[in-house]
Scaffold this motif. Sequence first.
Motif, PDB file in Angstrom:
ATOM      1  N   SER A 115      48.715  56.567  63.759  1.00  0.00           N
ATOM      2  CA  SER A 115      47.301  56.296  64.014  1.00  0.00           C
ATOM      3  C   SER A 115      47.059  55.802  65.432  1.00  0.00           C
ATOM      4  N   ARG A 116      46.196  56.513  66.154  1.00  0.00           N
ATOM      5  CA  ARG A 116      45.807  56.063  67.499  1.00  0.00           C
ATOM      6  C   ARG A 116      45.006  54.761  67.416  1.00  0.00           C
ATOM      7  N   LYS A 117      44.203  54.659  66.374  1.00  0.00           N
ATOM      8  CA  LYS A 117      43.390  53.451  66.219  1.00  0.00           C
ATOM      9  C   LYS A 117      44.269  52.229  66.009  1.00  0.00           C
ATOM     10  N   ALA A 118      45.261  52.372  65.131  1.00  0.00           N
ATOM     11  CA  ALA A 118      46.177  51.259  64.874  1.00  0.00           C
ATOM     12  C   ALA A 118      46.949  50.875  66.131  1.00  0.00           C
ATOM     13  N   LEU A 119      47.367  51.869  66.893  1.00  0.00           N
ATOM     14  CA  LEU A 119      48.076  51.582  68.138  1.00  0.00           C
ATOM     15  C   LEU A 119      47.189  50.833  69.120  1.00  0.00           C
ATOM     16  N   GLY A 120      45.927  51.194  69.135  1.00  0.00           N
ATOM     17  CA  GLY A 120      45.002  50.520  70.036  1.00  0.00           C
ATOM     18  C   GLY A 120      44.740  49.082  69.640  1.00  0.00           C
ATOM     19  N   GLU A 121      44.793  48.811  68.336  1.00  0.00           N
ATOM     20  CA  GLU A 121      44.458  47.472  67.858  1.00  0.00           C
ATOM     21  C   GLU A 121      45.656  46.533  67.793  1.00  0.00           C
ATOM     22  N   ILE A 122      46.864  47.108  67.753  1.00  0.00           N
ATOM     23  CA  ILE A 122      48.042  46.280  67.506  1.00  0.00           C
ATOM     24  C   ILE A 122      48.331  45.306  68.647  1.00  0.00           C
ATOM     25  N   ALA A 123      47.871  45.637  69.843  1.00  0.00           N
ATOM     26  CA  ALA A 123      48.097  44.737  70.982  1.00  0.00           C
ATOM     27  C   ALA A 123      47.495  43.365  70.716  1.00  0.00           C
ATOM     28  N   GLY A 124      46.396  43.327  69.961  1.00  0.00           N
ATOM     29  CA  GLY A 124      45.772  42.050  69.646  1.00  0.00           C
ATOM     30  C   GLY A 124      46.506  41.263  68.580  1.00  0.00           C
ATOM     31  N   ASP A 125      47.425  41.911  67.891  1.00  0.00           N
ATOM     32  CA  ASP A 125      48.170  41.254  66.820  1.00  0.00           C
ATOM     33  C   ASP A 125      49.539  40.772  67.269  1.00  0.00           C
ATOM     34  N   MET A 126      49.927  41.061  68.509  1.00  0.00           N
ATOM     35  CA  MET A 126      51.260  40.723  68.992  1.00  0.00           C
ATOM     36  C   MET A 126      51.154  39.955  70.299  1.00  0.00           C
ATOM     37  N   THR A 127      52.191  39.185  70.601  1.00  0.00           N
ATOM     38  CA  THR A 127      52.245  38.591  71.927  1.00  0.00           C
ATOM     39  C   THR A 127      52.483  39.701  72.944  1.00  0.00           C
ATOM     40  N   ALA A 128      52.122  39.429  74.191  1.00  0.00           N
ATOM     41  CA  ALA A 128      52.302  40.433  75.239  1.00  0.00           C
ATOM     42  C   ALA A 128      53.771  40.826  75.377  1.00  0.00           C
ATOM     43  N   LEU A 129      54.662  39.841  75.220  1.00  0.00           N
ATOM     44  CA  LEU A 129      56.090  40.115  75.350  1.00  0.00           C
ATOM     45  C   LEU A 129      56.582  40.977  74.189  1.00  0.00           C
ATOM     46  N   ALA A 130      56.187  40.628  72.967  1.00  0.00           N
ATOM     47  CA  ALA A 130      56.601  41.415  71.806  1.00  0.00           C
ATOM     48  C   ALA A 130      56.083  42.841  71.913  1.00  0.00           C
ATOM     49  N   TYR A 131      54.866  43.012  72.415  1.00  0.00           N
ATOM     50  CA  TYR A 131      54.290  44.349  72.581  1.00  0.00           C
ATOM     51  C   TYR A 131      55.132  45.183  73.558  1.00  0.00           C
ATOM     52  N   ARG A 132      55.529  44.564  74.656  1.00  0.00           N
ATOM     53  CA  ARG A 132      56.350  45.289  75.635  1.00  0.00           C
ATOM     54  C   ARG A 132      57.685  45.716  75.038  1.00  0.00           C
ATOM     55  N   MET A 133      58.270  44.853  74.218  1.00  0.00           N
ATOM     56  CA  MET A 133      59.595  45.142  73.689  1.00  0.00           C
ATOM     57  C   MET A 133      59.543  46.060  72.468  1.00  0.00           C
ATOM     58  N   GLU A 134      58.671  45.749  71.516  1.00  0.00           N
ATOM     59  CA  GLU A 134      58.668  46.455  70.232  1.00  0.00           C
ATOM     60  C   GLU A 134      57.868  47.757  70.277  1.00  0.00           C
ATOM     61  N   ILE A 135      56.826  47.822  71.095  1.00  0.00           N
ATOM     62  CA  ILE A 135      55.973  49.012  71.143  1.00  0.00           C
ATOM     63  C   ILE A 135      56.295  49.876  72.359  1.00  0.00           C
ATOM     64  N   LEU A 136      56.359  49.239  73.537  1.00  0.00           N
ATOM     65  CA  LEU A 136      56.654  49.993  74.754  1.00  0.00           C
ATOM     66  C   LEU A 136      58.154  50.208  74.954  1.00  0.00           C
ATOM     67  N   ALA A 137      58.966  49.536  74.136  1.00  0.00           N
ATOM     68  CA  ALA A 137      60.430  49.688  74.190  1.00  0.00           C
ATOM     69  C   ALA A 137      60.982  49.377  75.573  1.00  0.00           C
ATOM     70  N   GLU A 138      60.543  48.275  76.141  1.00  0.00           N
ATOM     71  CA  GLU A 138      61.056  47.817  77.429  1.00  0.00           C
ATOM     72  C   GLU A 138      62.162  46.797  77.201  1.00  0.00           C
TER      73      GLU A 138
END
Length: 406
Positions: A200-223
Amino acid sequence: MEVEVRLPRPHAKQQAFISCKAKRIIIRAGRRSGKTVGIAIYAVEAFLAGRRILYAAPTVEQIGRFWTTVTRALEDTIKAGAFYKNETERVIERSGTENRIKAKTAWNADTLRGDYADVLILDEWQLMDEEAWDNVGAPMLLDNDGDAVFIYTPPSLRSRSVSKARDPQNAAKMYAKAKSDTSGRWQTFHFTSMDNPFISRKALGEIAGDMTALAYRMEILAEDVNEAPGALWKRDVIELSRVASCPDLSTIVVGVDPSTTSMGDDAGIIVAGKKGNEGFLLADRTIQGSPLTWAKKAVYAYHEFKADRIIAEANQGGEMVLLTIAQADPSVPVKLVHASRGKRTRAEPIAAQYEQGRIHHVGKFSQLEDEMCLWTPGDASPNRMDAMVWAFTELIDSSVPGFAFA
């Protein structure tokens, strides 16, 4: 009789590693990016080409998606009798041959033993003990110069706490080394959760608000991130003051951040001391277990380092902390401290001592240093770091301007 193999249609990022012919492949990918379905397609194609596949992940839950994709793809061939399936052992094989595909759990070297393969796939590699590859995985490929695939998502602090890896940065280091390889033996692949067109594109767009910026970079952006922007501690600062040994210390304490349950967070246990205006971090004895388990560990550290006292946070358990440590050894002096100030307020004076070069790590403490350099004020603070802050707060004389050591 013709039967159909029903494989999902891979997206572009999956197809890239499915088609790769390198002997060693390492994939760094975000959550729900399709890495496991992609590697299932890769495994089925290799199996149909006559190879012997062993897929391993740390837990039963983690091998579920892989096994479901494989069995669905080969369902018709199994029903037709072309292949035999043992659901209990999670094996599909061509009877009378060594051609098979198997999925099993493997936290470490011991749980991976007793098998061999032409193609070894280690999924959730960031959570496995390195010896699963070094001592068992690599040797099992010797007979036929087999191939290996490593798959990981950069581990958050929470997932690192349950990891069997001795070095939490092991997967990231392997990826960096493979990326610099020029022989063609290694190939790296990186893709994010957004690269999967089927979620879901919508879920991907909203998930940033549910995670810390660091967790988003690691778990979603795979950095691969080893230092968070805004962290109070920096790796180069810690490194500059690292020492191999320390002088005779005037005071030694054991800092404890208690855990109230046996299956909850780790209980942070850190040993630290001081000599004049210098502080020294001596040991990390952090453990997961019941209150009596961590109390015994803290008491053992107290005696091992001939400490002056144990410093324990009272907010988690209060009098229970005193009673539990007394149960382990009633002769050990314990000082309870209360977290009346915010974590940032408590941590900043200690971080300042690091910046001034007054605190030295005697050796390397990978897990503690990860917690320090990946924690940003506002996030829940991890246990080793909390115990370290309590220990050095006790050693600092707050009456001295600049919070120097007494």
